[in-house]
Design a protein around this motif. Structure first.
Motif, mmCIF file in Angstrom:
data_model
loop_
_atom_site.group_PDB
_atom_site.id
_atom_site.type_symbol
_atom_site.label_atom_id
_atom_site.label_comp_id
_atom_site.label_asym_id
_atom_site.label_seq_id
_atom_site.Cartn_x
_atom_site.Cartn_y
_atom_site.Cartn_z
ATOM 1 N N THR A 215 -3.298 21.192 25.609
ATOM 2 C CA THR A 215 -2.655 21.527 24.335
ATOM 3 C C THR A 215 -3.630 22.271 23.422
ATOM 4 O O THR A 215 -3.266 23.278 22.806
ATOM 5 N N GLU A 216 -4.865 21.808 23.344
ATOM 6 C CA GLU A 216 -5.857 22.483 22.499
ATOM 7 C C GLU A 216 -6.257 23.840 23.071
ATOM 8 O O GLU A 216 -6.547 24.769 22.314
ATOM 9 N N ILE A 217 -6.263 23.987 24.396
ATOM 10 C CA ILE A 217 -6.539 25.303 24.998
ATOM 11 C C ILE A 217 -5.464 26.292 24.581
ATOM 12 O O ILE A 217 -5.760 27.424 24.190
ATOM 13 N N ILE A 218 -4.211 25.874 24.624
ATOM 14 C CA ILE A 218 -3.113 26.736 24.161
ATOM 15 C C ILE A 218 -3.291 27.033 22.674
ATOM 16 O O ILE A 218 -3.149 28.175 22.231
ATOM 17 N N GLY A 219 -3.633 26.013 21.898
ATOM 18 C CA GLY A 219 -3.836 26.196 20.463
ATOM 19 C C GLY A 219 -4.966 27.161 20.155
ATOM 20 O O GLY A 219 -4.826 28.041 19.302
ATOM 21 N N PHE A 220 -6.096 27.025 20.835
ATOM 22 C CA PHE A 220 -7.222 27.923 20.591
ATOM 23 C C PHE A 220 -6.915 29.345 21.058
ATOM 24 O O PHE A 220 -7.322 30.314 20.409
ATOM 25 N N THR A 221 -6.187 29.482 22.157
ATOM 26 C CA THR A 221 -5.798 30.822 22.618
ATOM 27 C C THR A 221 -4.923 31.498 21.571
ATOM 28 O O THR A 221 -5.156 32.653 21.196
ATOM 29 N N ALA A 222 -3.939 30.777 21.077
ATOM 30 C CA ALA A 222 -3.070 31.319 20.028
ATOM 31 C C ALA A 222 -3.864 31.596 18.762
ATOM 32 O O ALA A 222 -3.671 32.628 18.098
ATOM 33 N N ALA A 223 -4.770 30.700 18.412
ATOM 34 C CA ALA A 223 -5.586 30.867 17.207
ATOM 35 C C ALA A 223 -6.442 32.123 17.286
ATOM 36 O O ALA A 223 -6.520 32.903 16.327
ATOM 37 N N ILE A 224 -7.081 32.326 18.415
ATOM 38 C CA ILE A 224 -7.938 33.502 18.582
ATOM 39 C C ILE A 224 -7.114 34.776 18.509
ATOM 40 O O ILE A 224 -7.487 35.735 17.818
#
Length: 87
Positions: free
Chosen positions: A5-14
């Protein structure tokens, strides 16, 4: 699952944060703010600040990362609009 979930979040954030930065850079270099709407910038700033607070409250590193950078970036656009805009 939390890591994924955080990997998806960081990808979207970047991606979303990186997409916004060229506008800030272009405005800074050109000093052309004619295409920027102050009401939109203010609403965007308030909204991003809300997302930042929400990210802090739910302890989401990806939301905090993205929204902290975007709060600063949107504040800079508001500053540029005030500084370089027609009075």
């Amino acid at each position: 699952m939390d890591n994924f979930t955080e990997i998806i979040g960081f990808t979207a954030a970047i991606l979303t944060t990186a997409a916004f930065l060229p506008q800030v850079y272009k405005t800074w270099k050109s000093k052309d703010v004619s295409g920027l709407s102050m009401p939109m910038l203010i609403m965007f700033f308030i909204g991003i600040t809300g997302w930042l607070i929400y990210g802090i409250l739910i302890h989401s590193p990806s939301m905090i990362f993205a929204n902290a950078i975007t709060v600063v970036s949107s504040f800079l656009l508001i500053y540029f609009k005030n500084k370089y805009g027609k009075k």
